[in-house]
Design a protein around this motif. Structure first.
Motif, PDB file in Angstrom:
ATOM      1  N   PRO A 331       5.589  11.560 -58.016  1.00 21.14           N
ATOM      2  CA  PRO A 331       6.866  11.303 -58.704  1.00 21.14           C
ATOM      3  C   PRO A 331       7.714  10.881 -58.215  1.00 21.14           C
ATOM      4  O   PRO A 331       8.001  10.977 -56.828  1.00 21.14           O
ATOM      5  CB  PRO A 331       7.792  13.352 -59.098  1.00 21.14           C
ATOM      6  CG  PRO A 331       6.232  13.905 -59.089  1.00 21.14           C
ATOM      7  CD  PRO A 331       5.260  13.263 -57.306  1.00 21.14           C
ATOM      8  N   ASN A 355      14.889  18.942 -69.595  1.00 21.15           N
ATOM      9  CA  ASN A 355      13.566  19.957 -68.520  1.00 21.15           C
ATOM     10  C   ASN A 355      13.006  20.754 -69.725  1.00 21.15           C
ATOM     11  O   ASN A 355      12.920  21.493 -69.863  1.00 21.15           O
ATOM     12  CB  ASN A 355      13.944  20.770 -67.487  1.00 21.15           C
ATOM     13  CG  ASN A 355      12.248  21.035 -66.489  1.00 21.15           C
ATOM     14  OD1 ASN A 355      11.619  20.576 -67.281  1.00 21.15           O
ATOM     15  ND2 ASN A 355      12.393  21.509 -65.551  1.00 21.15           N
ATOM     16  N   GLN A 372      12.987  19.221 -59.403  1.00 20.73           N
ATOM     17  CA  GLN A 372      12.164  18.713 -60.097  1.00 20.73           C
ATOM     18  C   GLN A 372      12.523  18.711 -61.625  1.00 20.73           C
ATOM     19  O   GLN A 372      12.346  20.237 -61.670  1.00 20.73           O
ATOM     20  CB  GLN A 372      10.721  18.762 -59.730  1.00 20.73           C
ATOM     21  CG  GLN A 372      10.286  17.773 -59.428  1.00 20.73           C
ATOM     22  CD  GLN A 372       8.448  17.570 -59.064  1.00 20.73           C
ATOM     23  OE1 GLN A 372       7.440  19.033 -59.657  1.00 20.73           O
ATOM     24  NE2 GLN A 372       7.914  17.286 -58.218  1.00 20.73           N
ATOM     25  N   THR A 374      10.904  17.557 -65.990  1.00 23.38           N
ATOM     26  CA  THR A 374       9.377  16.827 -65.972  1.00 23.38           C
ATOM     27  C   THR A 374      10.053  16.473 -67.693  1.00 23.38           C
ATOM     28  O   THR A 374       9.903  17.510 -68.622  1.00 23.38           O
ATOM     29  CB  THR A 374       8.130  18.258 -66.245  1.00 23.38           C
ATOM     30  OG1 THR A 374       8.358  18.547 -65.437  1.00 23.38           O
ATOM     31  CG2 THR A 374       6.791  17.722 -67.186  1.00 23.38           C
ATOM     32  N   GLY A 378       5.247  13.771 -69.372  1.00 23.28           N
ATOM     33  CA  GLY A 378       4.684  14.903 -68.841  1.00 23.28           C
ATOM     34  C   GLY A 378       4.524  13.895 -67.352  1.00 23.28           C
ATOM     35  O   GLY A 378       4.337  15.084 -66.342  1.00 23.28           O
ATOM     36  N   ASP A 379       5.436  12.574 -67.340  1.00 23.68           N
ATOM     37  CA  ASP A 379       5.584  12.580 -65.670  1.00 23.68           C
ATOM     38  C   ASP A 379       6.890  13.294 -65.818  1.00 23.68           C
ATOM     39  O   ASP A 379       7.706  14.116 -65.580  1.00 23.68           O
ATOM     40  CB  ASP A 379       6.100  10.605 -65.904  1.00 23.68           C
ATOM     41  CG  ASP A 379       5.213  10.314 -66.589  1.00 23.68           C
ATOM     42  OD1 ASP A 379       3.696  10.328 -66.516  1.00 23.68           O
ATOM     43  OD2 ASP A 379       5.912   9.293 -67.781  1.00 23.68           O
ATOM     44  N   LYS A 380       6.702  13.350 -63.946  1.00 19.42           N
ATOM     45  CA  LYS A 380       7.634  14.257 -63.321  1.00 19.42           C
ATOM     46  C   LYS A 380       8.733  13.393 -62.353  1.00 19.42           C
ATOM     47  O   LYS A 380       8.406  12.087 -62.181  1.00 19.42           O
ATOM     48  CB  LYS A 380       7.453  15.019 -62.431  1.00 19.42           C
ATOM     49  CG  LYS A 380       5.817  15.593 -63.070  1.00 19.42           C
ATOM     50  CD  LYS A 380       5.898  17.376 -61.277  1.00 19.42           C
ATOM     51  CE  LYS A 380       5.155  18.525 -62.939  1.00 19.42           C
ATOM     52  NZ  LYS A 380       4.401  19.715 -61.706  1.00 19.42           N
TER      53      LYS A 380
END
Length: 835
Positions: A331, A355, A372, A374, A378-380
């Motif tokens: 990420p 999120n 963090q 998401t 699905g990418d973080k």
């Protein structure tokens, strides 16, 4: 006496019968001259009896010979006369038949040496014969065993192969092979049994040893057998080759004692001391020598030196290089910057609400300084909570490249503000890509185009104006175009190709640290590579520890932290600083050594800073002369924007006129000098120029502690003149040759131990000792060098003026003749000036 005489007579009779001629002395011959007492038996004619007495008597004088003959009878006289006549008739035959009475010492030694040599030769032949017999018996026995024990079919039997017998035990043979020593014992001659009365066994007396009266039939001793085996082995191997010298790789630290150097080379200490003496170094076995001298000694002995330093302890802490197939995408790490009230906090809250993993619409509690999120795809994305620019600058000053992308928020209503310009300067100095987020587009006074236009003044060209900087118009409060901002971040991350290897030791950066009651030192660590697990031993900056607990951004304890995840780590033995590198080590001892080394270096640097004091312009000039600096980084702060622009324009003009210099303007602004300016100057190694402005108390204290030079001006011409002076000092000086005089050689003198000396007359100017000279012959330069000596009336002088005679000699040059001209000159360095 009669019995003895009878025995002698019988013996004489036997000898006569055997055909031997024997001289019999039947009478008694006294050397003293007196006859033996007692009756004498009758003897056959022609025989003489001789009595040899052990007692030595003094020889009778020649004058009593008549008395001696008077005591003899007539028969004895006749017998003696016949015996003498018979001896004389035999001549040399009787003399040669008698054995030699005396033997010289030399003959005896020769006989003993010959006998010893014969015995040694006989023993050697006997030993070799025994060895040959033993080997023959062993070979026969081996063949018998091989023939009597056939190999079974199928798998191979240990100790056998298809080519013949092998050493070891044969199949079916339960008895071990008879030893070589036992075979020698059996093959040797048997020792005779010891008699019952002989209690001494194999011992002999001194008398027996002297008379050689002892048993020689005993077998060879074990020592003799061992020597025989060794001789046979040496004879089989032949002459041994000389041992080859072992070339070793000697680990060489910065300093080492002579004894330790000898041990590492496996050489005698005395030889090392001799080698040092040859090099002119008088050192004992316990003294310390430097690495350069030790390397010369190592080369002298033919070994190879491997130089190491204290900093080598950190070698390999980053781990092995990752293979391309092991790398996986990670990420991106995003930092959000911007002016106050431009919507940075609102954007952070809006990004947290997206999120989808949390399952909540807001209300996520942020426990640490990084978190963090998401996205729906699905990418973080990892966001760093860095209020202001202090933490960003601190981490960059320590060499930590934490941030991958910087998102700068600009209000569409207020446009570009001073902190916005400062954020752009920080991002450019770090070399991090920038994404512009124009916020508050939902307000009626919003003008995004004005923002894009003003950004051109700060060399930020957005894509709408044919640039390469992405610009997204959003509204954090109304949640407008947040997905486009996320797409822009992921696109930039894809361009950067951010990857890492999760299957290795963890590597990361300390984002922030604090000391909490009941928990000890706690640090927020961003994992950049690898995976961090509970129980790992790590080192962070000058501190080390063991992971006792891992807490994620939601306050939950986890077992491991994966690639690109921010976590809170417990287990530090001390509090690290923001920006310190975090690395997992194989064991605690390695981490402790690295920590102690870094603490020592930090103490040394702090002590050096305390002695050195402040960083001045002179230091920057000196550093530039040594090649350490290629540019002059500056920060310009003024009271009005026009003055700042004039100063920056003057710097640009100087760069155009002088291509060898460069002025790097890190940041410009209007207003007083703040702590942020001092931190930026410290991180970049620059100076701060204040025009009609001053630094606040906090900034002055920070500049004093960090050694940052702040210069104040109130006249713009003084700023330009000082800048020219600094840049002129950065330029290398010009070297110019200045002619000072010449002289003509009138006569050449050849002086012993000095060489040729020229007797000269100075025609023009002056001649100085140590100055550069040229030798001209027929107006052609044939030599250029320096004067070795300059004399006048045998006195060494510094200079000789025009019209004066003097003597001169050149360094390492003697080819001078009468009529040559010596030209003297000096090299003058002139400082280059900036136009």
């Amino acid at each position: 006496m009669s019995e003895t005489t009878n025995k002698k007579d019988d013996k004489n009779t036997d000898d006569k019968q055997a055909g031997k001629k024997t001289l019999s002395l039947g009478g008694t011959l006294s050397l003293k001259g007196g006859a033996a007492g007692g009756a004498r038996p009758s003897m056959p004619p022609g025989s003489v009896a001789v009595e040899v007495r052990n007692r030595k008597r003094a020889p009778a004088p020649q004058t009593k010979q008549s008395n001696e003959d008077a005591h003899l009878s007539s028969a004895e006289r006749e017998a003696r006369i016949k015996a003498l006549q018979q001896a004389m008739s035999d001549g040399g035959q009787a003399k040669s038949a008698l054995p030699k009475r005396r033997t010289t010492i030399e003959d005896k030694k020769k006989e003993q040496a010959a006998a010893a040599e014969d015995r040694e030769k006989t023993a050697r032949e006997q030993e070799l014969e025994e060895l040959r017999q033993i080997e023959e018996d062993e070979r026969k026995k081996t063949e018998e065993l091989r023939n009597s024990a056939p190999l079974p079919s199928g798998p191979s039997v240990p100790g056998h192969d298809s080519h013949g017998p092998r050493k070891g035990r044969f199949s079916g043979d339960n008895e071990e092979t008879e030893s070589y020593r036992d075979k020698l014992k059996k093959a040797g001659p048997k020792t005779p049994p010891r008699s019952v009365g002989d209690r001494r066994g194999g011992r002999i007396t001194v008398t027996q040893a002297l008379n050689r009266d002892y048993d020689r039939d005993r077998g060879p001793s074990l020592a003799a057998q061992k020597r025989a085996r060794e001789k046979a082995r040496m004879a089989a191997q032949g002459a041994l080759e000389p041992a080859k010298k072992v070339i070793r790789e000697v680990i060489l630290p910065e300093t080492i004692t002579v004894g330790e150097l000898a041990n590492r080379m496996a050489e005698p200490g005395g030889e090392v001391v001799k080698a040092l003496m040859k090099l002119g170094v008088m050192a004992t076995i316990t003294q310390t020598i430097d690495a350069d001298t030790a390397e010369l000694v190592i080369d002298e002995f033919g070994h190879k030196a491997k130089r190491v330093t204290d900093a080598d302890i950190e070698v390999g802490i980053e781990g092995a290089q990752d293979k391309a197939e092991d790398l996986k995408p990670r990420p991106p790490v995003v930092t959000i910057m911007g002016h106050v009230d431009h919507g940075k906090t609102s954007l952070l809250d809006a990004m947290r609400e997206t999120n989808v993993v949390s399952g909540e619409a807001g209300g996520i509690t942020q426990h640490i300084g990084a978190y963090q999120v998401t996205m729906e795809s699905g990418d973080k994305i990892t966001f760093l909570d860095t209020p202001g620019h202090a933490a960003f600058t601190e981490m960059r000053a320590r060499g930590a490249n934490v941030t991958d992308i910087v998102v700068i928020i600009v209000s569409a209503e207020d446009s570009v503000m001073p902190q916005t310009i400062e954020a752009i300067a920080h991002a450019k100095a770090a070399g991090v890509p920038i994404i512009i987020a124009v916020n508050k587009i939902d307000l009626p006074n919003a003008d995004p185009m004005k923002v894009k236009t003003e950004l051109l003044q700060h060399e930020v060209v957005v894509e709408d104006l044919s640039g390469d900087v992405q610009c997204v118009e959003i509204s954090a409060k109304q949640r407008i175009n947040l997905d486009k901002l996320e797409e822009a971040i992921m696109l930039q991350a894809e361009i950067l190709e951010l990857k890492g290897n999760p299957n290795r030791e963890a590597q990361g950066v300390v984002v922030e640290s604090k000391l909490e009651k009941g928990r000890g030192s706690v640090a927020t660590v961003l994992i950049q590579n690898g995976t961090l697990r509970i129980g790992d031993v790590f080192v962070a900056g000058a501190e080390y520890g063991k992971v006792r607990a891992l807490i994620d951004d939601k306050g939950q304890q986890i077992e491991e932290a994966v690639l690109g995840q921010p976590v809170e780590v417990l287990g530090f033995n001390g509090t690290p600083e923001a920006g310190d590198t975090f690395s997992v080590t194989p064991d605690e001892s390695k981490a402790r050594e690295i920590s102690e080394y870094r603490q020592r270096k930090r103490r040394e640097s702090q002590a050096a800073m305390a002695v050195k004091g402040r960083t001045t312009i002179d230091d920057i000039i000196a550093a530039r002369e040594t090649g350490e600096k290629t540019a002059l980084p500056v920060i310009v702060k003024g009271d009005v924007h026009g003055s700042v622009e004039a100063i920056v324009g003057s710097f640009a003009k100087m760069e155009e006129e002088n291509p060898d210099i460069r002025v790097q303007v890190l940041h410009t602004g209007v207003g007083g000098i703040t702590e942020s300016d001092v931190k930026l100057a410290r991180a970049s190694g620059g100076i701060i120029i204040g025009f009609n402005v001053r630094a606040n108390a906090q900034a002055r204290d920070l500049a004093t502690r960090e050694g940052v030079d702040i210069r104040y001006y109130n006249v713009i011409y003084n700023v330009i003149d000082d800048a020219k002076a600094v840049l002129s000092g950065m330029l290398s000086p010009l070297q110019r040759e200045e002619y000072i005089g010449n002289a003509t050689i009138q006569q050449v003198f050849n002086i012993t131990k000095v060489g040729k000396v020229a007797g000269c007359m100075v025609d023009v100017g002056v001649v100085k000792r140590g100055a550069g000279v040229r030798l001209l012959r027929d107006d052609v330069v044939i030599h250029e060098g320096k004067l070795k000596t300059l004399q006048r009336f045998k006195d060494e002088v510094k200079e000789v003026k025009e019209g004066t005679e003097c003597g001169m000699a050149f360094e390492n040059y003697d080819d001078i003749k009468e009529g040559d001209v010596i030209e003297c000159f000096e090299i003058v360095e002139e400082a280059r000036t900036v136009q």
